[in-house]
Motif scaffolding. Sequence first.
Motif, short mmCIF file in Angstrom:
data_model
loop_
_atom_site.label_atom_id
_atom_site.label_comp_id
_atom_site.label_asym_id
_atom_site.label_seq_id
_atom_site.Cartn_x
_atom_site.Cartn_y
_atom_site.Cartn_z
N UNK A 1 0.85 -1.19 0.00
CA UNK A 1 0.00 0.00 0.00
C UNK A 1 0.89 1.24 0.00
N UNK A 2 0.27 2.39 -0.28
CA UNK A 2 0.99 3.66 -0.12
C UNK A 2 1.38 3.77 1.34
N UNK A 3 2.58 4.23 1.61
CA UNK A 3 3.10 4.22 2.98
C UNK A 3 2.63 5.37 3.84
N UNK A 4 2.11 6.43 3.26
CA UNK A 4 1.77 7.63 4.03
C UNK A 4 0.26 7.72 4.27
N UNK A 5 -0.10 7.96 5.53
CA UNK A 5 -1.50 8.15 5.91
C UNK A 5 -2.08 9.30 5.08
N UNK A 6 -3.29 9.13 4.62
CA UNK A 6 -3.94 10.15 3.78
C UNK A 6 -4.43 11.33 4.60
#
Length: 165
Positions: A103-108
């Motif tokens: 997944x994308x590593x940074x919290x949205x």
Amino acid sequence: METTNQEKMKRGEFLRSLGLSTSTLMAFYCLGTTMTACGSDDNEPEPANPGTGGNGIAGTITGNAINFTIDLNKVTDLKTKGKFQIIGDTIVALTEAGTYVALARRCTHEGTNVQYRLAQNDFWCPNHESEFSSTGAVEKGPATTALKTYKTSLSADGNTITVTA
């Protein structure tokens, strides 16, 4: 030469000397604490770089053209359920079910690196405690946007993971 004896003043004493009330001081304290917690944290792990593949990671790890491989003989943490690696713009984890997800590593919400939690089988933001499923869907806010997911495939011999956009 003349020397002077300088007194050291604590931050709270300085702010009080400016005539600020206790409630204003608390607001400054809370705002300062929150602001340092919302950005990226100095304790966050640095993403792995692919380099020439000598570290077990080869390919494109950032941007829209994510396409990299992970040699599990070199990145051995990913052989253990619950372990994860931050690689470029992604987080790769071996889930409770024994499958790999990326997944994308940074919290949205605020951009902090998320972490995989084995017991909950989810991704969690340690900053404001947003929770995401292993498919990237928001399970608990304050985040409202899902994490981007990437395709993962495990080689037939079980020694290489390929992650693609």
